[in-house]
Structures are given as structure tokens and as C-alpha cells.
Design a protein around this motif. Sequence first.
Motif, PDB file in Angstrom:
ATOM      1  N   ARG A 197       1.155   5.611  -0.356  1.00  0.00           N
ATOM      2  CA  ARG A 197       0.416   6.844  -0.116  1.00  0.00           C
ATOM      3  C   ARG A 197       0.809   7.892  -1.137  1.00  0.00           C
ATOM      4  O   ARG A 197       1.873   7.812  -1.755  1.00  0.00           O
ATOM      5  CB  ARG A 197       0.703   7.365   1.287  1.00  0.00           C
TER       6      ARG A 197
ATOM      7  N   TYR B 280      -6.188   5.222  -6.314  1.00  0.00           N
ATOM      8  CA  TYR B 280      -7.535   4.780  -6.652  1.00  0.00           C
ATOM      9  C   TYR B 280      -7.898   3.549  -5.828  1.00  0.00           C
ATOM     10  O   TYR B 280      -7.037   2.906  -5.225  1.00  0.00           O
ATOM     11  CB  TYR B 280      -7.629   4.426  -8.140  1.00  0.00           C
ATOM     12  N   ASP B 281      -9.178   3.201  -5.812  1.00  0.00           N
ATOM     13  CA  ASP B 281      -9.631   1.994  -5.129  1.00  0.00           C
ATOM     14  C   ASP B 281      -9.095   0.767  -5.854  1.00  0.00           C
ATOM     15  O   ASP B 281      -8.880   0.780  -7.063  1.00  0.00           O
ATOM     16  CB  ASP B 281     -11.158   1.929  -5.097  1.00  0.00           C
ATOM     17  N   GLY B 282      -8.893  -0.303  -5.115  1.00  0.00           N
ATOM     18  CA  GLY B 282      -8.457  -1.552  -5.711  1.00  0.00           C
ATOM     19  C   GLY B 282      -6.969  -1.654  -5.925  1.00  0.00           C
ATOM     20  O   GLY B 282      -6.503  -2.557  -6.609  1.00  0.00           O
ATOM     21  N   GLY B 283      -6.177  -0.728  -5.379  1.00  0.00           N
ATOM     22  CA  GLY B 283      -4.736  -0.823  -5.486  1.00  0.00           C
ATOM     23  C   GLY B 283      -4.161  -0.289  -6.778  1.00  0.00           C
ATOM     24  O   GLY B 283      -3.107  -0.720  -7.213  1.00  0.00           O
ATOM     25  N   THR B 284      -4.840   0.652  -7.414  1.00  0.00           N
ATOM     26  CA  THR B 284      -4.354   1.268  -8.639  1.00  0.00           C
ATOM     27  C   THR B 284      -3.832   2.657  -8.321  1.00  0.00           C
ATOM     28  O   THR B 284      -4.400   3.377  -7.507  1.00  0.00           O
ATOM     29  CB  THR B 284      -5.485   1.352  -9.679  1.00  0.00           C
ATOM     30  N   TYR B 285      -2.725   3.038  -8.994  1.00  0.00           N
ATOM     31  CA  TYR B 285      -2.061   4.300  -8.704  1.00  0.00           C
ATOM     32  C   TYR B 285      -1.785   5.061  -9.991  1.00  0.00           C
ATOM     33  O   TYR B 285      -1.439   4.475 -11.009  1.00  0.00           O
ATOM     34  CB  TYR B 285      -0.736   4.047  -7.978  1.00  0.00           C
TER      35      TYR B 285
ATOM     36  N   ASN C 215      -1.386  -0.976 -11.609  1.00  0.00           N
ATOM     37  CA  ASN C 215      -1.668  -1.765 -10.425  1.00  0.00           C
ATOM     38  C   ASN C 215      -0.468  -1.762  -9.489  1.00  0.00           C
ATOM     39  O   ASN C 215       0.678  -1.742  -9.930  1.00  0.00           O
ATOM     40  CB  ASN C 215      -2.005  -3.202 -10.832  1.00  0.00           C
TER      41      ASN C 215
ATOM     42  N   GLN D 250      -1.929  10.038  -7.433  1.00  0.00           N
ATOM     43  CA  GLN D 250      -3.303   9.789  -7.014  1.00  0.00           C
ATOM     44  C   GLN D 250      -3.470   8.308  -6.703  1.00  0.00           C
ATOM     45  O   GLN D 250      -2.896   7.452  -7.377  1.00  0.00           O
ATOM     46  CB  GLN D 250      -4.277  10.200  -8.115  1.00  0.00           C
TER      47      GLN D 250
ATOM     48  N   ALA E  72       0.864  -1.178   0.000  1.00  0.00           N
ATOM     49  CA  ALA E  72       0.000   0.000   0.000  1.00  0.00           C
ATOM     50  C   ALA E  72       0.899   1.227   0.000  1.00  0.00           C
ATOM     51  O   ALA E  72       1.817   1.337   0.819  1.00  0.00           O
ATOM     52  CB  ALA E  72      -0.912   0.000   1.220  1.00  0.00           C
TER      53      ALA E  72
END
Length: 113
Positions: free
Chosen positions: A15, A50-55, A70, A48, A13
Motif C-alpha cells: 500500500r 499502479y495497476d498490474g503490481g507496479t509501484y 514490478n 504510488q 501487495a
Amino acid sequence: MTKAYEKLSRPRAFRKGELVLVLRRIITSRHHGPKFAPNWEGPFIIDQVYDGGTYLLADQEGNHPISPINGRYLKKYHGQNRPVESNKHRSREEENSTVDWVKSCDGVDRLFE
């Protein structure tokens, strides 16, 4: 087997603002470089989350050279040379402390003569 695997694995994860490296995927992009080219490229800044582990990643100039990716293709960057931050994000106190530190180092080179 699933329980044993999940005990040892940790989800990644990241940030916003962290520095990461991106896995160079040979299947999606034809890389015709030297034989021992690095497997990772970057560093990139997480712009940024996003939900689901996308950046969404940005380079040092703020451009988005890669579409959202991902998190499994990312790893944290621990390098020494960090991207240079622009002066517009620094507070006046940080700038003054840097100037004071440089002024205090003026006579240091005379000690080693």
C-alpha cells in the motif's frame, strides 16, 4: 503442478506509504562492489500504486531514484530504524505529547545514579 504452487504462494501487495526493500538486479545495473555486498537496497517508501503490481518508489527525501518497478522485486521492510518523518506532517497534538514525554523523562537519569 500449478494448483500445488498456487496453494503455497502468496501475491505481494503493498500500500501507499509502506516501507520496502528493492532487489539489486545485477543484470540491469553493473554492480562493482565488494564480494559480499547486500542483495537488497533501501528502504524506500511506496509513493504510488499502479495497476498490474507496479509501484513508484521514493527515497527519504521524496526523490524518485528508480523508475516504476514490478512488485516481484520488492519485499516489506521490517527494520528498526524508520525514516525520519518531517514535522510538517505531524499534528499539534502529536508534537505536544512528544514534548510532554520528554519533560517527564528529565528526572529519570537521577534514579540510576
